[in-house]
Design a protein around this motif. Structure first.
Motif, PDB file in Angstrom:
ATOM      1  N   ALA A  21       0.850  -1.201   0.000  1.00 60.07           N
ATOM      2  CA  ALA A  21       0.000   0.000   0.000  1.00 60.07           C
ATOM      3  C   ALA A  21       0.880   1.243   0.000  1.00 60.07           C
ATOM      4  CB  ALA A  21      -0.925  -0.024   1.202  1.00 60.07           C
ATOM      5  N   PHE A  32       2.700   1.629  -3.458  1.00 60.33           N
ATOM      6  CA  PHE A  32       1.908   1.999  -4.637  1.00 60.33           C
ATOM      7  C   PHE A  32       0.989   3.200  -4.412  1.00 60.33           C
ATOM      8  CE2 PHE A  32       2.846  -2.597  -5.272  1.00 60.33           C
ATOM      9  CZ  PHE A  32       3.594  -2.450  -6.427  1.00 60.33           C
ATOM     10  N   ILE A  34      -2.208   3.681  -6.991  1.00 64.14           N
ATOM     11  CA  ILE A  34      -2.261   3.521  -8.451  1.00 64.14           C
ATOM     12  C   ILE A  34      -3.334   2.547  -8.931  1.00 64.14           C
ATOM     13  CG2 ILE A  34       0.201   4.086  -8.694  1.00 64.14           C
ATOM     14  CD1 ILE A  34       0.634   1.052  -9.276  1.00 64.14           C
ATOM     15  N   GLY A  35      -3.908   1.779  -8.016  1.00 62.93           N
ATOM     16  CA  GLY A  35      -4.991   0.863  -8.392  1.00 62.93           C
ATOM     17  C   GLY A  35      -4.515  -0.312  -9.232  1.00 62.93           C
ATOM     18  N   ILE A  36      -5.449  -1.179  -9.557  1.00 58.57           N
ATOM     19  CA  ILE A  36      -5.096  -2.395 -10.306  1.00 58.57           C
ATOM     20  C   ILE A  36      -6.098  -2.586 -11.453  1.00 58.57           C
ATOM     21  CG2 ILE A  36      -4.731  -4.903 -10.121  1.00 58.57           C
ATOM     22  CD1 ILE A  36      -4.430  -4.369  -7.024  1.00 58.57           C
ATOM     23  N   ILE A  51      -2.306 -11.131  -9.870  1.00 57.74           N
ATOM     24  CA  ILE A  51      -1.260 -10.624  -8.961  1.00 57.74           C
ATOM     25  C   ILE A  51      -0.925 -11.584  -7.821  1.00 57.74           C
ATOM     26  CG2 ILE A  51      -1.563  -8.155  -9.429  1.00 57.74           C
ATOM     27  CD1 ILE A  51      -3.347  -8.018  -6.971  1.00 57.74           C
ATOM     28  N   GLY A  94       1.536  -6.416 -11.691  1.00 65.40           N
ATOM     29  CA  GLY A  94       0.504  -5.743 -12.472  1.00 65.40           C
ATOM     30  C   GLY A  94       1.072  -5.174 -13.765  1.00 65.40           C
ATOM     31  N   ASN A 122       5.697  -1.404 -12.606  1.00 69.62           N
ATOM     32  CA  ASN A 122       6.384  -2.204 -11.603  1.00 69.62           C
ATOM     33  C   ASN A 122       7.886  -2.133 -11.694  1.00 69.62           C
ATOM     34  OD1 ASN A 122       4.750  -3.952  -9.683  1.00 69.62           O
ATOM     35  ND2 ASN A 122       3.551  -3.802 -11.546  1.00 69.62           N
ATOM     36  N   GLY A 133      10.228  -1.853  -8.473  1.00 75.10           N
ATOM     37  CA  GLY A 133      11.073  -2.989  -8.068  1.00 75.10           C
ATOM     38  C   GLY A 133      10.238  -4.117  -7.478  1.00 75.10           C
ATOM     39  N   GLY A 134      10.918  -5.045  -6.803  1.00 71.00           N
ATOM     40  CA  GLY A 134      10.217  -6.193  -6.196  1.00 71.00           C
ATOM     41  C   GLY A 134      10.253  -7.386  -7.136  1.00 71.00           C
ATOM     42  N   LEU A 135      10.004  -8.564  -6.571  1.00 68.99           N
ATOM     43  CA  LEU A 135      10.061  -9.802  -7.359  1.00 68.99           C
ATOM     44  C   LEU A 135       8.685 -10.325  -7.725  1.00 68.99           C
ATOM     45  CD1 LEU A 135      12.821 -11.914  -5.539  1.00 68.99           C
ATOM     46  CD2 LEU A 135      12.992 -10.770  -7.716  1.00 68.99           C
ATOM     47  N   GLY A 136       7.649  -9.747  -7.106  1.00 71.05           N
ATOM     48  CA  GLY A 136       6.301 -10.254  -7.366  1.00 71.05           C
ATOM     49  C   GLY A 136       6.020 -11.541  -6.610  1.00 71.05           C
ATOM     50  N   LEU A 137       6.631 -11.693  -5.424  1.00 67.24           N
ATOM     51  CA  LEU A 137       6.424 -12.919  -4.644  1.00 67.24           C
ATOM     52  C   LEU A 137       5.554 -12.693  -3.416  1.00 67.24           C
ATOM     53  CD1 LEU A 137       9.986 -14.512  -4.654  1.00 67.24           C
ATOM     54  CD2 LEU A 137       8.051 -15.021  -6.109  1.00 67.24           C
ATOM     55  N   GLY A 138       5.563 -11.458  -2.914  1.00 64.51           N
ATOM     56  CA  GLY A 138       4.893 -11.157  -1.635  1.00 64.51           C
ATOM     57  C   GLY A 138       3.449 -11.618  -1.591  1.00 64.51           C
ATOM     58  N   LEU A 139       2.676 -11.330  -2.621  1.00 64.69           N
ATOM     59  CA  LEU A 139       1.256 -11.681  -2.588  1.00 64.69           C
ATOM     60  C   LEU A 139       1.047 -13.183  -2.752  1.00 64.69           C
ATOM     61  CD1 LEU A 139      -0.576  -8.789  -4.497  1.00 64.69           C
ATOM     62  CD2 LEU A 139      -0.529  -9.240  -2.049  1.00 64.69           C
ATOM     63  N   PHE A 194      -7.159  -4.585  -0.069  1.00 71.21           N
ATOM     64  CA  PHE A 194      -6.834  -5.995   0.155  1.00 71.21           C
ATOM     65  C   PHE A 194      -7.565  -6.455   1.412  1.00 71.21           C
ATOM     66  CE2 PHE A 194      -3.722  -4.862  -2.882  1.00 71.21           C
ATOM     67  CZ  PHE A 194      -3.426  -6.035  -3.561  1.00 71.21           C
TER      68      PHE A 194
HETATM   69  P1  ADP Z   1       5.916  -6.961  -5.630  1.00 73.16           P
HETATM   70  O1  ADP Z   1       5.296  -5.879  -4.796  1.00 73.16           O
HETATM   71  O2  ADP Z   1       7.265  -7.386  -5.175  1.00 73.16           O
HETATM   72  O3  ADP Z   1       5.849  -6.695  -7.080  1.00 73.16           O
HETATM   73  P2  ADP Z   1       3.670  -8.554  -4.728  1.00 73.16           P
HETATM   74  O4  ADP Z   1       3.406 -10.011  -4.904  1.00 73.16           O
HETATM   75  O5  ADP Z   1       3.626  -8.008  -3.361  1.00 73.16           O
HETATM   76  O6  ADP Z   1       5.067  -8.291  -5.404  1.00 73.16           O
HETATM   77  O7  ADP Z   1       2.625  -7.771  -5.617  1.00 73.16           O
HETATM   78  C1  ADP Z   1       2.338  -8.209  -6.926  1.00 73.16           C
HETATM   79  C2  ADP Z   1       1.776  -7.078  -7.755  1.00 73.16           C
HETATM   80  O8  ADP Z   1       0.477  -6.715  -7.280  1.00 73.16           O
HETATM   81  C3  ADP Z   1       2.580  -5.790  -7.655  1.00 73.16           C
HETATM   82  O9  ADP Z   1       3.696  -5.825  -8.506  1.00 73.16           O
HETATM   83  C4  ADP Z   1       1.518  -4.763  -8.099  1.00 73.16           C
HETATM   84  O10 ADP Z   1       1.393  -4.763  -9.494  1.00 73.16           O
HETATM   85  C5  ADP Z   1       0.238  -5.331  -7.514  1.00 73.16           C
HETATM   86  N1  ADP Z   1      -0.113  -4.702  -6.226  1.00 73.16           N
HETATM   87  C6  ADP Z   1       0.063  -5.191  -4.990  1.00 73.16           C
HETATM   88  N2  ADP Z   1      -0.404  -4.364  -4.044  1.00 73.16           N
HETATM   89  C7  ADP Z   1      -0.887  -3.294  -4.694  1.00 73.16           C
HETATM   90  C8  ADP Z   1      -1.528  -2.061  -4.275  1.00 73.16           C
HETATM   91  N3  ADP Z   1      -1.741  -1.796  -2.991  1.00 73.16           N
HETATM   92  N4  ADP Z   1      -1.906  -1.196  -5.246  1.00 73.16           N
HETATM   93  C9  ADP Z   1      -1.688  -1.480  -6.552  1.00 73.16           C
HETATM   94  N5  ADP Z   1      -1.102  -2.591  -7.013  1.00 73.16           N
HETATM   95  C10 ADP Z   1      -0.713  -3.502  -6.102  1.00 73.16           C
END
Ligand code: ADP
Length: 506
Positions: A268, A271, A299-301, A309, A316, A321, A325-331, A358
């Motif tokens: 949060a 973004f 920035i929304g999705i 995601i 996204g 992205n 940065g980030g690897l896209g693993l957290g979620l 979320f």
């Molecule tokens: P990372 O943040 O490392 O890219 P995450 O798995 O945490 O990996 O998130 C995956 C994707 O989900 C992000 O790259 C982003 O595109 C989208 N996302 C997550 N949280 C948000 C948010 N609060 N607002 C907008 N997009 C989000």
């Protein structure tokens, strides 16, 4: 598809659906299998006209079909045209033999059907082989990730320990301390990415073990929020916390639940622009579950990205992205952790630029029925401990020894297994802190050699954080396991929670 090697036509995928005659043939052949014998009018693929057909089922499940049904049969029909239909009708599982009535043609058809079956068998063997290869490659990938993370983590260890010790050192001028904090934060960030990679392999192999207990969800959420808020590296949007749930105790692994909270709150913050707003609120759902909503005005999705995601390595908008940065693993990790706790995690957004919400739900438990564990154990007075430190990485060893001595402990150093065992048997130690990979052996061997002959409590120090590694250290006789990079505070805490009385009494 025409298989040149076999000289026959093989059924293409979807053949049964594309040729309406196949359905009629299928019905005919099935009835034939049921009743051993069947007669009927069926259309033939080339002519489009119907013909009288007679079918006999053999004991092995094959079917012999006579077109025309009379000895004086139609001439000039290519038998191979019919084979694909029959094979498709049985989805390649049974051999259908077709003949036009004469023995030669029947034989020819039987041979072709056998070849067809053999080619299906070959395809099946190949498929099994490919599956095996894929499984082996996957296991190799997991091993590679574990080793890679170890190699990446080890050099971070001394940096992190030195930085966190210097950060609290009053002799260091404040302006330098700010730089040191920056170094520590960045090293921690890198360590977190490595941890995520490890977590992902654990989740993929169902190896995550939850250390469940009854915890106060509000306390965990407040702590997680404080950590994100307290990050001095970033000016960040305002975070408002509204703790509205009346039932907020959960049966779960506090560290893992906090990991999900962090991921959601950090995202949060990441973004949402500085003038935006983040609302973290809790309530109880209609079913009574403990619900945490992290709502941002960021920035929304995009709708098409919403479902993706939660997949590993999925982000996204790739351009946006890349900037974050980030690897896209957290979620992906958070989603799996929510499921492991019997909970849910979902995302909502009205679209790009419209903010995101979320929603994380966990089953709530009755608070009054449980005795809560104290949030932090009572502090134990720090006394001098005699420590044997076994570490082959010279910089790490020197640094750890310096930190521990500064803390008032007495430290002896060994750089390999042989020296460690000799020292451990010769002198009395309260604690053995040992790295696991040593030039002439392992930390396990050190502990195994000392466990019966020394009263020292073992702390394993390693970059391998896989569950199997933890279990192995416990089996070898270690009582504690610290995964590198360990920060100085964690090391002190572990050492100082080992009561000195234990040694005085014996
Ligand atoms: P990372 O943040 O490392 O890219 P995450 O798995 O945490 O990996 O998130 C995956 C994707 O989900 C992000 O790259 C982003 O595109 C989208 N996302 C997550 N949280 C948000 C948010 N609060 N607002 C907008 N997009 C989000």
């Amino acid at each position: 598809m025409h298989d040149r090697e076999l000289g026959i036509l093989l059924p293409a995928p979807g053949f049964q659906q594309t040729l309406p005659e196949a359905k009629t043939w299928c019905g005919f052949l099935e009835r034939c299998l049921e009743n051993s014998f069947q007669e009927g009018e069926l259309s033939f693929p080339t002519s489009g006209a119907t013909k009288h057909v007679t079918g006999f089922a053999a004991e092995d499940g094959s079917v012999v079909v006579f077109l025309g049904g009379k000895p004086e049969l139609d001439q000039g029909v290519d038998i191979s045209l019919l084979l694909p239909i029959l094979a498709a009708a049985f989805e390649g599982e049974r051999i259908a033999t077709v003949a036009e009535g004469t023995t030669t043609v029947a034989k020819q058809a039987a041979t072709q059907a056998k070849l067809l079956a053999a080619s299906l068998d070959r395809a099946r063997i190949e498929l099994r082989h490919t599956l095996g290869e894929a499984r082996r490659a996957n296991a190799a990938k997991d091993r590679f990730l574990a080793v890679l993370s170890h190699e990446l983590r080890t050099p971070l260890n001394p940096v992190l320990m030195a930085a966190s010790a210097m950060e609290t050192d009053p002799n260091i001028p404040p302006e330098i301390r700010a730089d040191i904090s920056m170094i520590r934060r960045n090293v921690e960030l890198e360590a977190r990415l490595i941890d995520d990679l490890l977590d992902l392999t654990r989740i993929a192999n169902s190896k995550v073990q939850l250390q469940r207990k009854i915890v106060d969800g509000h306390e965990l959420l407040e702590e997680a929020t404080a950590v994100v808020r307290g990050d001095p590296s970033a000016v960040q949007p305002a975070i408002v916390l509204e703790l509205g749930a009346t039932r907020h105790h959960i049966d779960g692994d506090p560290a893992r639940i906090q990991q999900v909270f962090w991921n959601l709150i950090r995202n949060a913050v990441k973004f949402t622009p500085l003038d935006g707003r983040i609302l973290i609120r809790t309530k109880n759902s209609e079913t009574g579950a403990f619900r945490v909503e992290v709502i941002d005005t960021g920035i929304g999705i995009a709708p098409e990205a919403l479902s993706k995601i939660f997949n590993a390595f999925e982000q996204g908008d790739t351009d946006i992205n890349r900037a974050f940065g980030g690897l896209g693993l957290g979620l992906a990790i958070s989603y799996a952790l929510a499921e492991l706790h019997g909970g849910t995690l979902r995302a909502e957004s009205a679209g790009v630029g419209q903010g995101a919400t979320f929603v994380f739900e966990l089953p709530a438990v009755e608070h009054s029925a449980i005795a809560l564990e104290p949030a932090t154990p009572a502090p134990i007075e720090s006394d001098c401990r005699r420590i044997l430190l076994v570490e082959d990485h010279a910089t790490t060893a020197a640094l750890m020894a310096r930190l521990l001595r500064k803390r008032g402990h007495q430290v002896d150093l060994a750089y390999n297994k042989t020296d460690a065992i000799a020292l451990g048997l010769r002198d009395e130690f309260d604690i053995v802190i040992s790295d696991l990979g040593l030039p002439d052996g392992t930390g396990f061997e050190v502990m195994e050699a000392l466990r019966t002959k020394s009263r020292a409590v073992g702390i394993a120090l390693t970059g391998y954080g896989m569950d199997a590694d933890v279990a192995q250290t416990m089996r070898a006789g270690f009582q504690f396991h610290l995964t590198k990079p360990v920060d100085a505070q964690k090391l002190y805490q572990t050492i100082e929670q080992i009561p000195t009385a234990q040694f005085a009494q014996e």
